[in-house]
Structure formats: structure tokens, C-alpha cells
Design an enzyme around this catalytic site. Structure first.
Site, PDB file in Angstrom:
ATOM      1  N   GLY A 313      23.102  -4.424  20.196  1.00 37.14           N
ATOM      2  CA  GLY A 313      22.205  -4.595  19.060  1.00 37.14           C
ATOM      3  C   GLY A 313      20.904  -5.180  19.556  1.00 37.14           C
ATOM      4  O   GLY A 313      20.670  -5.263  20.778  1.00 37.14           O
ATOM      5  N   ASP A 314      20.054  -5.579  18.629  1.00 35.79           N
ATOM      6  CA  ASP A 314      18.748  -6.165  18.965  1.00 35.79           C
ATOM      7  C   ASP A 314      17.982  -5.303  19.988  1.00 35.79           C
ATOM      8  O   ASP A 314      17.549  -4.231  19.670  1.00 35.79           O
ATOM      9  CB  ASP A 314      18.903  -7.611  19.439  1.00 35.79           C
TER      10      ASP A 314
END
Lengths: 743, 743
Positions: A313-314
Site C-alpha cells: 500500500g502507500d
């Protein structure tokens, strides 16, 4: 259940040693992590557990970034549409953008990298015909066509990391400095990321696992002038673009990208867009670069005797774990957030790592862990939905995040997690490293194929949208079903013999999207291969607008396989007679009232193509929606006003099945499985390792000689359980029980 | 109301003289007609009334037709799609056709006129690669591509007139011979049609009006192998095609038509298809021919001292009354069936005739005139809906059809019609030959324009379909409203300054259809002209999927004007914030609860484009449809799950308005009118000759110094009536009353 230990990661925090020890004991944790906003103290780091430490590569280093603003990350963005009302048009291109997040790139030559496009014609405005006013942030178009609309595609510097920006704004962090993201494609940044990590590794001897959060480029997340979300695409490569990247691309691929290749009419190559060749080249280019650079960091961690774990993620752009360069990064582990069965499988199926870890819900934050709320409810829901998928392929570890001190204040929650963690380990010990019984091999067919395994129809990670929940249900249903699932692309069918090892193809999505396929359905070779596959005994299940593109008298290009077609207005003159629902059918055998099937958003105006079409649900949703005072046309109940939402169709030795939509529910899981078995003409195989009660599922592990009966609900259930030969017996299950039996 | 006489046509029948006389007196009839299945006797013909006699030109003459089967009418039809599973494919092309109606044309060279098409690729199969077996009615394709689908487009002879076929089958006429339609393009038929009429005119001295039913070519109506309707298109030119026509076309237009130009992928150029140039050329060619030939018959009638009247239906193809050759036919009158206001206006607005006549409902047939049923109910409904349109532009005459003896048995019905006929004459005397007050000039924009005035979105004459009722409501609402209505084409906008005399444009329809427009919306010139029109103060009202075609980042090409766009899956990543309904707005001022507005089929996934969009209705119909046991996504009530169904948008000095759909109702009529006035920025003009109660309408006739207050319901109504200056007073209206007042 006996007390076991391991496979569990606990968040901890400073000054919480005693309680941490207690919970390590009770939950059987063997690893401890810090979280956003928490740090581990020395004493905690000395506990008998692996230590994970969160590590940011390309942000959270303002001491460096501020000195190297020329190496700041960049994004290509597009202005709003602006209407010319005379031959001169001023475009305040920054209108709608958040200047705290992005600033126009006035370093590089705008005439080389920016594009002004007449969106009424689609033509690029010649660079001689516009000028940039850097003082006012205005592009002025000369010789504009009155009443045409124009856009400016331009490069910006991204001066604030989106995740930190979101947290900052949401939590009113006030004066906390803004994390500036820097681009490791640039010399100083590249040097810095390595040097810093080398030192950091030395300075953190207690860290066993470097938890990269994540590497270099954030998924596309852009805020508007009010500091609110403007655009979010969990798959978006937007923030990986820069002048340096564009130039490197040109060198590597032998052609230059245009701004429009990235901006894509303002759709920014959303994962719903059928990808262009240029965009596919671009993501290949970025993935290769990211893998090469990430490997350097992973190697450093390894050299320091530590493991390297990546958060899914991110700043994960370019690392796509099912992509072709992921293996080269050499990661030990991936950890990701688990929302349900589909996201669990998205993590647990990742290849080329030693282990995977699922971060379970709820996050230990005050929104859930507040007085008067019972966090056990969310935990239980999360666990039951994920458990189905764990029975098929477990992550290797589970974990939690946030403030352990908060969770500790909820004794019922602590008890429940103790039970969950023991259950997880119990399942894991049987299920991992053996192949569960599989009744069918299912292939989900879209433009992305394997690259976005379990990531079909996702916009922002795990957020529901009106336009997707009727398709996401398919992934969720399959994530815990006794079938093999693979994700294949149109290209796979065209260039390989991938269908040899497939029983049923699923094509699901709205017309024109990457998931339905759009224009690819005009390719005769694709149609031919699938028709041949079904004709020879394969199954084809279409959901929503499968194979849809208007061409040669058909809207569903495989209408002949599906037995249904969608009326788009051109064939209203043709009578539609095939409307009579069959009284009984294999697919609807478990359904008491077909009128109650939840097709989600459904699909309008689908009709039976021939007398062979097996109509399973035909109705007019508008009528059931009738409210007082609204007058329906006289024959609203008649055939012209109904439509098909569920049908099957014989096709050679195989079958097609059509479903208008399939939100997730236990009922729909059963419906889908029946549809798949029917499509594959394997109905006789259906009642093997099967439970008559659809709240209960059976998973068998032949190599282990064991099978599990799993109650997916919090109520007691009675069911007939079928073994692999079709013998069955009545079983009464306790709430959410797993019962292991020998074959 | 005083007793008046005239403007009424009565059906009569043999041996019904006394009652006919009585009804002539009571209803004030001045013309008598025969009907299908009834003949007038000598005594009736001598009554003091014009005599209409039904006349068939190209059928009902089997004594001729049977001797000239080579001059039988023809049609191009298409086989079903057939799947090749090897390189050899047999296509039983007649499969699905009714051999009592059509027979393959084995006279002409199939290699010249037939086409075998690979529908998977769209390519025509070379004539060397297929053979026709005339014994077995099979086309065999050699060298077929396995798993491609093929169709055969072929010519048939139409050996049974479709209207007679329908009546024959429906009424079980058994041995009654089948009317064979012959083609007056052929020499013997052309000669015959004239000779026969000449004789007939001599032999029918009592006939005053020849009621042609109709001329030469029936609208397309094809039955299937079970003798049931397979295809019906009231506008279809299918039955006008023949080898002779194709050859004449080539000579006249300078190029040959392909079978595909007529067959059109199996859509047969439905009126919903954006017409191709070839098809437009073809209908021009047929209209010209039909006008020329029909004129010959009309001239013969005139020469015999009789009037020529055309029935608008059945064999009307090529006579389209709003087409460019209609005037040349020289007809005295057109008569058509009146279903409501829109069809009334379709007849009463016809130019170039001395008078028009509307045949009202119910038809005097036993289905309605049966014991226990009250035919007055249908008559009243029909009259009230048509009366609104009559107040704007009346037909010159009204009439009835069927068995007068049946109607006579219902005294209440006879009383009611006596009242209706007097009321009609009373209205007519005021309203005809004066221009009613008009508040706005409205243009309905589609691919057909004027040619299909009041015929937008029609499939089969007056039959409702799920896909059209949400658009037909617009025509019905406007047919009786105080606005001028014209139908204009995209071509009109592109090539003339037609918008100079328009206040508001309406574009309504499903994407891709001739009514929305399809690809024409990629034409920058069209967009520019409309944007300029609105920007300078005009209005643009879009219904359903107006201006829809995916191009350059937009689905609604005039999204900027409408203020709304439709989410088609590509822009899910873009946040949609403009969801807040305005509390009060001019358009919704008469609506108590916007949630109760009936948008018909509605439209999914429409969202507000900018902060300027005035959102008037935003909801999630799926939620209101929720039934027990169906679980909606957690945030189903949230913004991601709603959609706009009604919105307005400022655009320069003008405005756009969006409506998801508009089935007919008094409430929706008011809603539409408010939308139109608002779009044209003429709100201040709205309450002129206006009634606050939407069940009552006001029509003003300035030249006559009169206005009428009309109660459209069967209940008493109280309302505020506004004059032309905005003064108002309270009025109580009796059920269905018309009240005339001096200005």
C-alpha cells in the site's frame, strides 16, 4: 483448542512493557512492531520476539528533501475543461488543485512537456499558439476556436506525501512539517536512500525486520483546492512520472511518451481503462526501475542480517507483487491490510516471498476503541470473512496495528483475539503446504489478468462504490470456495494455451471497462478461442455486461454462448419471446424465491436470445419499486417490460451462464458456485465436500486425510455434510465453529 | 352547449338505416364510412352525408395478383446467426420465417443480390465460397472459419399482406384467401392499379371520399415460423425493397445498394438507428416514387369528382406526411388513429392537405363493446388526453370505426359521444385558424428532425415499450402545452440557422440511438453551435442520455452545458462532491417530495460536474427498492451510492437542464414545462395563462379575445387562473369542464 504460539505480530508502544508481555503470552505473539505514531522502547525491544521497524524510504526525511527540492517527485495532471468564448482563452490551470500538495513545474520547458488540447476535437494545440504566465499560473491560448473546450496537461512537483497529508489534515496536526517526497531516480536521492539506510541499519541493531512503508512512489492521491480528496486510484502510477522518468523511458523504449499517454483524457489510466500500449510500456518501465532500486535496499537489509518486508500500500507503485519484476526485489515478506476474503487472498497468494502477513481489523485507534463500542464485533466480522479464504490459502502470519494500550482496555476483545490467534495457528498447521480439494478451475478474464490477481474492480483499496460492489462479490465469494482461481488476460488467451487448464471462464464488468474488455471483443481470434473452449465442454459465466461492444448486430459479442443479449435500443422492433422462467434448475435449486435474489445494481434490458436460453429469473425491478402515486404503463407486468437477470444456455458440450450482478452474500456465493459447476457441466461433482446449509462450508485436505466443517456465522447451524463420494450425514455446528474430521 | 353538426364521421353497416339516421342526428355526423368487415347498403349511401369508401390499392385483388406472382412484393431479410464448427457450414436461412408469409426469391441471381456475412469479422463471404440449395433452402459456406458466426441476407417474396395476415390469424378466418401484395413498380401491377381504380370510381358513384388504406408498401411486419410477430417497425421500409427497386435506385442515385444497406446487421434500419447515407438515399428514393405513383391515383379520384383521403398506417411507407414529397401526392385529407395527444398532433399538424381526421378510440369491436364492460371509460380517457392537443391544433374532423350496431347497444356511450362531438365542434370553431398563445418555442433535436414530427421514439404505432415510455412522455406532455414544438435534425443545426427561432432544445434518448444522436456528438461544429446558442441565452434540456458518446474524457458531450455527466466506470477515481439537493428551485416548485418524482426507467450513475450544478434530485433508487433479506453495502446511503435524476446548470446567459426520464403524467408535464422555462431563462413568463392546479390547463387565443380553462380530470378542481399579465383569480371547475372566458 490448546494454547499455541507464533505467527502473530503485535503492535506495541513505549512504557507498556508489562501489558505487552501479558498479551504476547495470551495471544502467542512472536513479533512486535511499531506503528504510525508509536515507537518501541528499549525494554520492549529486548523481549523474546522479532522486532519489526517501520521504515520510510522516500519521505519522512525532510532534512534531506528540503535541500534537494529539485529532486522532488512529480505528477502529470490535467486542468479542468475551459470553454473558449472567443479566440483568446485564459486557462487558470491550477484551479481545483491544492497548492500545499502540488506546485507547477516551472523548471523544465513547458513547451516540451506540457500539452494544451482542444477537447472538442481532440487535437493538440500547437505550442506556438499558447503562452504560459508563471506569475499568474495562467496558460493563454491564442487563436482558440470559440465554444470549444480546452485543457492543459502539465507537470507539477508533489511537495507533500499523500499519506502524511491525509493523516495531517484528518488529525489536525497543525505545525507538524509536511513530508516532502523525493525521487530516487535522481542522483542525490538515490545516493541518500542507500546511505541513510546503511546508517539506520547500524543504528537499529534490535530490528529484525525492516518494514518498508513502502518504497518510492505513492499510488495516485490528489487533493483539491479545499484540501479534500480529488482523485484516488490505488493502482495509479501518476506519482511515478517525472521529466527524468520520461527521458529515461524514451531511451529505454525507443519512443517518447506524450503528456496525454499519462493524462489519458483526465481518466489517468484508471485500472478501469483498457490499458493502451504506451501505458503498459510505462508500467513495465516503472516496475523494472522500482524492482532494481528496491533490490538495493533489500540487499542492504540482508547484508545487515535483517529481513525485508514490504507493506502492500502507500508507496507501493511499481512493486505489483504479481508483476514480472517483483521476484527480483528479493523481499522476504509482504504485509497487507485484510478487509475480507479477497484481500486476504491478494496477500496470501503472492509468490516469491518467504512469508506473507495479514494485518487484521480493527486497527487499534480511538474511532473503534471508544467507550460504549464493542470492537469485538468488527473483529469477528473481519475474522469470519477472512477465515473462509484462510481455509484455501492462509497468510503465514497475522497481526494488528495501532495503540496496544487502547486494545488492552477492552478485556472482551483481548479474550476474543486470544481465541482467534489460536484458531489461526490451528488452521495454519493443517492447511499450509498442502493442496486443498478443488472442484473446479476458474479463470477470471479481463485486460489485466495475473498482474492484478484478486484486484479486479478495485478503485481505492477496499472502499465500496456503487459501480463495483455487484462485481466485487464474485472475488469475495471465490476467495473462500473450493475452486482454483486464476486471473487471466485477453492476451493470455490470444498468445498461450492457458485455457487448457481451465474449467470455467468468468468475464464480469461494465461495458468498455478493462474488466469487461471493450474493443478487444471485436477480435475474432479471441471470440473463436472462447467459443471453441465452451463448445468443447468449457463454461463461460458472464456478469453485468460481459463481452460487450456493439459490433455486427450484437452488443454481447458472445451472446451466442450466453444465450442472452442486451437491448440497446436498436432491436426494439424484434419481438422477445424467451421470457418464461424454468420451474426448477440446478443453478437455482437452493433458492426459495428467485425474485429475492440480490443482483446488486443489476442490469437493464437483457433478453433471451433463442428458445434454448434457460431463463432463471425474469422480472421488472421497476414494478417492485413502484410507490404510491407513480403510474406504471398499462402492461408493465407484461413481457416488454421485464428483463432477464439470470439465465443459462447450452453451447456444444459446454454452457454459458449470465448473471446481472453478484454482490457478496452467502446466498450469492452458493448461486455463483452452482452457476460455475453448471457452466462447466460438472453438476454431478457439486455435492462433494459440500454442505447443504449455505452458512456452512466444507474444506477437504486429501493429503492430510482431513476435512474441516466451518460455520461462517455466529449462530448454531444444522446441515447435511457430504464427503468426497457423495455420502452425507447431519451435523450440528456451534456458532462460528470449525470442526476437523478424518476422511 | 348548443346542438351542432358536422366534422364527424360515423361508421355504418348494412341493414342499420334507422339507427344510423338517429346517430347521425344525435352525434351531428356529416360523413359515413365503411370499415374492415362492414359494407354500406344503398339506402345508407343515400343519406345526407358524405360517403367514405375504403380502398385497397396493392392488396385485396387476388384475381390479379395470383396471375402475376412475378410482380409480388419483396423484402430483404436476414437469417439467424449460425455458428461454424468446421470449414463447412450449412445455413437453413428460412429458419424462423413464416412460409405462409414469405418465400425465398429463386427467380433472381442470388449471387448478385444475396450476401453471406461473417458476423464475427464483418466481412462478406466471397460468392465463390457459398452455394445455394433451392430444394432444401440451404446455403452452404465452404472454407468457413470455425467458430465464426455467419448470416445470409436474402430476398423473399412477400405473399401475404401483413395486416390481413394479422387479422386472419387473430380471428381464425380459416379458408379466407390470403391477400397477395403486388408491387406497383412492376408494369402489370402499375397498369392494373390505375385501370382498376378507374373502373371502381365509375362503379361507386355514391362515394364522395376514396379512403386509401393505404397505397403501396406496408410497414415492416414479419411473422415467425409459429405465425407470430417476429419483427415490427411502423417506420420500416423493408417491404418496399425489390430487385426492381434496387436496380432503379442504382440508376437514379448512381451507386448500387448492398443487401447490408437494407439488412443493417439485422436491425433493418430501425428508426432508432442513426440513419446511414445509403438508407437516407433509399427512403428518399422510395418517397419520391411513392409520391409520383400515388399522385396518379389521387388524380384519378379527383378526375372522378371525388376526394382522396389517406389512412396513416398499414401501407403508408413512402408517404411520410412530413417528408419532402408528400405535398406532391395532392391528397385532400389524412386520417389516422388517435391514441392520445402526441398522435393527435402527429395528424393535425400534417401540412399540405385540406383537412385531417382523427379516428378516436374505442374501435367498435366486441373486445370493448361486450356485456359488463363500460366503453365510456376508454372513450373518456381517449378524449381527455386528445383534447389537450386539440386545444393547440385540432384535427378538422373526428370519427369512429367498427360496428355501429355494437355501439348502439350502449346508451350511456351514445350519450357520452353526443357530448364529445358537440364539445369538439365548439372547440374547433374557436381554435382552428387562429394562433394560440405560445410561451416558448421548443425544438426536439434528433437524427430525423421534421420528417418524423411527433413520431420520436415510436416502435410500433402507440405500443409502449420499457425502453421508450420514459421518453414518449415528453411528446405527450408537449402535445397539449402552451408551447410551439418543432422537430429538428442535427443536419438542420449544421446547415441552417434554425436555432434563431428556438428558445429551448430538447435532446432525449438512449446513447447511440437516432434520438440521442450517437457519433454525431463528436462533430465539433454541432457542439459549437449549440454551446453558442445556450451561452447566448438559449436553453438545452437533456433527457436520459443526451449528447452521449465517449470522446475526449466526456460521455455527455455537452456535460458542460448540462452540468452533469454519466459515470461509465472510467472516472470512479474522481471524487464526486456535488450531491446536495437545493431546498427550493423554480423547476421543483410544484413538487412536494422530489423523491416521488417518476423518472420512469431513470438513468444510473449520473453525477454533478461542477459546483455550479443545481442538484434538484439525488437519490439511490436501489435503496428504496430494498427488500427484506437483501443487504446493501454499508455506505449505500452515502454519496458514492446516489445519483442525480434532475439538475440544472447556468451556462452563459442560458441554462442546461437534465432529467433522467419523463413518463407522461400531469405532474411530469408541469415539471417539464418548468424545466423548459427555466432553461430558456424565462421564468418570469411562466405564470401567464397558467393554472396553479396542474390538473387544469389554460389556453389563450389572443386574436379571438378568448381563453379556455380546461379541467383535464373527471373530478372537480379548484385552481388559481392567471391571465396574460399575471393577475389571477380562484376558479372552481366541474369535472372535465371547458370554460371559455373573454380576455
Amino acid at each position: 483448542m490448546s494454547k499455541t504460539k507464533g505467527r502473530l505480530t503485535l503492535p506495541s508502544q513505549a512504557n507498556f512493557l508489562k501489558e505487552t508481555k501479558e498479551l504476547i503470552e495470551r495471544w502467542g505473539a512472536d513479533a512486535i512492531r511499531d506503528s504510525d505514531g508509536t515507537k518501541l522502547d528499549e525494554a520492549t525491544k529486548q523481549l523474546d520476539a522479532k522486532i519489526y521497524t517501520t521504515y520510510f524510504v522516500a519521505r519522512n526525511h525532510n532534512e534531506f528533501a528540503e535541500k534537494h527540492m529539485e529532486e522532488c517527485q512529480q505528477i502529470y495532471v490535467m486542468s479542468k475543461f475551459h470553454l473558449a468564448t472567443s479566440s483568446e482563452l485564459e486557462i487558470p490551470f491550477m484551479d481545483g488543485y491544492f497548492t500545499d500538495q502540488v506546485q507547477p513545474d516551472y523548471v523544465h520547458d513547458e513547451k516540451l512537456y506540457w500539452e494544451v488540447i482542444d477537447r472538442t476535437t481532440g487535437k493538440v494545440v500547437s505550442v506556438e499558439n499558447w503562452v504560459l504566465d508563471k506569475e499568474r499560473n495562467i496558460v493563454t491560448v491564442h487563436g482558440a476556436e470559440a465554444f470549444h473546450e480546452y485543457t492543459v496537461s502539465f507537470l507539477v512537483y508533489a511537495i507533500w506525501d499523500p499519506t502524511q497529508m491525509y493523516n495531517h489534515i484528518t488529525n489536525n496536526w497543525g505545525n507538524v512539517p509536511h513530508d516532502i517526497p523525493f525521487d530516487v531516480r535522481q542522483p542525490a536521492s538515490n545516493e541518500y536512500m542507500q546511505t541513510y539506510l546503511k546508517n539506520w541499519l547500524k543504528e537499529n541493531p534490535d530490528t529484525d525486520v525492516v518494514r518498508f512503508t513502502t518504497f518510492f512512489y505513492h499510488f495516485t492521491l490528489i487533493f483539491n483546492q479545499l484540501g479534500k480528496e480529488k482523485f484516488v486510484d490505488w493502482f495509479g502510477y501518476g506519482a511515478s512520472v517525472s521529466v527524468a522518468a520520461l527521458e529515461a523511458f524514451a531511451k529505454e523504449k525507443g519512443y517518447r511518451l506524450r503528456a496525454e499517454d499519462i493524462v489519458d483524457e483526465g481518466y489517468y489510466n484508471s485500472t478501469f481503462r483498457t490499458p493502451s500500449k504506451a501505458y503498459l510500456d510505462y508500467i513495465d518501465f516503472i516496475q523494472k526501475f522500482v524492482a532494481t532500486e528496491a533490490k538495493k535496499l533489500v540487499d542492504l537489509a540482508h547484508d545487515a542480517g535483517k529481513e525485508a518486508m514490504m507493506f502492500l500500500g502507500d508507496n507501493w507503485i511499481g512493486t505489483e507483487p504479481y508483476g514480472k519484476y517483483f521476484k527480483e526485489i528479493g523481499l522476504d515478506a509482504v504485509v497487507g491490510s485484510v478487509g475480507g476474503g479477497a484481500t486476504l487472498r491478494m496477500i496470501s497468494d503472492i509468490p516469491h516471498v518467504k512469508y506473507t502477513e495479514g494485518r487484521f481489523l480493527p486497527y487499534f485507534f480511538p474511532d473503534v476503541f471508544r467507550e460504549g463500542n464493542d470492537p469485538t464485533i468488527e473483529a469477528n466480522k473481519n475474522w469470519l470473512s477472512a477465515r473462509r479464504a484462510i481455509m484455501r490459502n492462509p497468510v503465514d502470519r497475522i497481526g494488528y496495528g495501532g495503540y496496544l494500550s487502547l486494545a488492552y482496555q477492552f478485556p472482551k476483545f483481548v479474550d476474543y483475539i486470544e481465541q482467534v490467534t489460536d484458531e489461526f495457528r490451528e488452521i495454519y498447521d493443517v492447511v499450509k503446504h498442502t493442496k486443498p480439494y478443488v472442484g473446479l478451475k476458474v479463470a477470471i478474464l479481463n485486460a489485466w489478468g495475473k498482474l492484478r490477481t484478486w484486484q479486479s474492480h478495485m478503485v481505492a483499496h477496499e472502499l465500496p462504490y456503487k459501480q463495483i460492489y455487484s462485481y466485487l462479490g464474485i472475488m469475495e465469494a471465490l476467495s473462500g470456495a473450493s475452486v482454483d482461481v486464476q486471473f487471466i488476460s485477453f492476451e493470455d488467451i490470444l498468445t498461450t494455451d492457458i485455457l487448457k487448464d481451465v474449467d470455467v471462464i468468468i468475464n464480469a464488468g461494465d461495458a468498455g471497462t478493462a474488466f469487461s474488455g471493450g474493443d478487444v471483443w471485436k477480435n475474432p481470434e479471441l471470440l473463436t478461442k472462447i467459443r471453441e473452449f465452451v463448445y468443447n465442454g468449457g463454461g463461460f459465466v458472464g456478469v453485468g455486461e460481459p463481452t460487450a461492444v456493439h459490433h455486427q448486430g450484437r452488443y454481447f459479442q458472445l451472446a451466442d454462448v450466453l444465450g442472452v443479449e442486451r437491448e440497446m435500443g436498436y432491436s426494439l422492433s424484434t419481438d422477445k419471446y424467451f421470457t418464461k422462467e424454468l420451474d426448477t434448475h440446478f443453478i437455482t435449486e437452493d433458492i426459495k424465491d428467485v425474485r429475492k435474489i440480490d443482483f446488486g445494481e443489476g442490469m437493464k434490458n437483457v433478453y433471451g436470445l433463442t428458445e434454448n436460453t434457460e431463463v432463471l429469473e425474469f422480472s421488472n425491478p421497476k414494478v417492485s419499486q413502484e410507490v404510491e402515486g407513480i403510474v406504471m404503463p398499462a402492461n408493465a407486468e407484461g413481457k416488454e417490460f421485464g428483463e432477464i437477470h439470470l439465465a443459462a444456455n447450452p453451447y456444444g458440450k459446454g454452457r454459458g451462464v449470465y448473471l446481472a450482478g453478484l454482490p457478496y452474500s452467502p446466498e450469492n456465493t452458493r448461486l455463483l458456485l452452482r452457476a460455475l459447476y453448471y457452466a462447466a457441466a460438472k453438476e454431478q461433482e457439486f455435492k462433494k465436500w459440500y454442505s447443504s446449509n449455505l452458512s456452512v462450508e466444507v474444506h477437504a485436505y486429501p493429503e492430510k486425510g482431513l476435512y474441516a466443517i466451518v460455520n461462517n456465522t455466529n449462530e448454531a447451524q444444522e446441515t447435511e455434510v457430504y464427503d468426497g463420494h457423495g455420502n452425507h450425514e447431519t451435523v450440528i455446528m456451534n456458532p462460528s465453529e470449525i470442526r476437523w474430521e478424518h476422511m
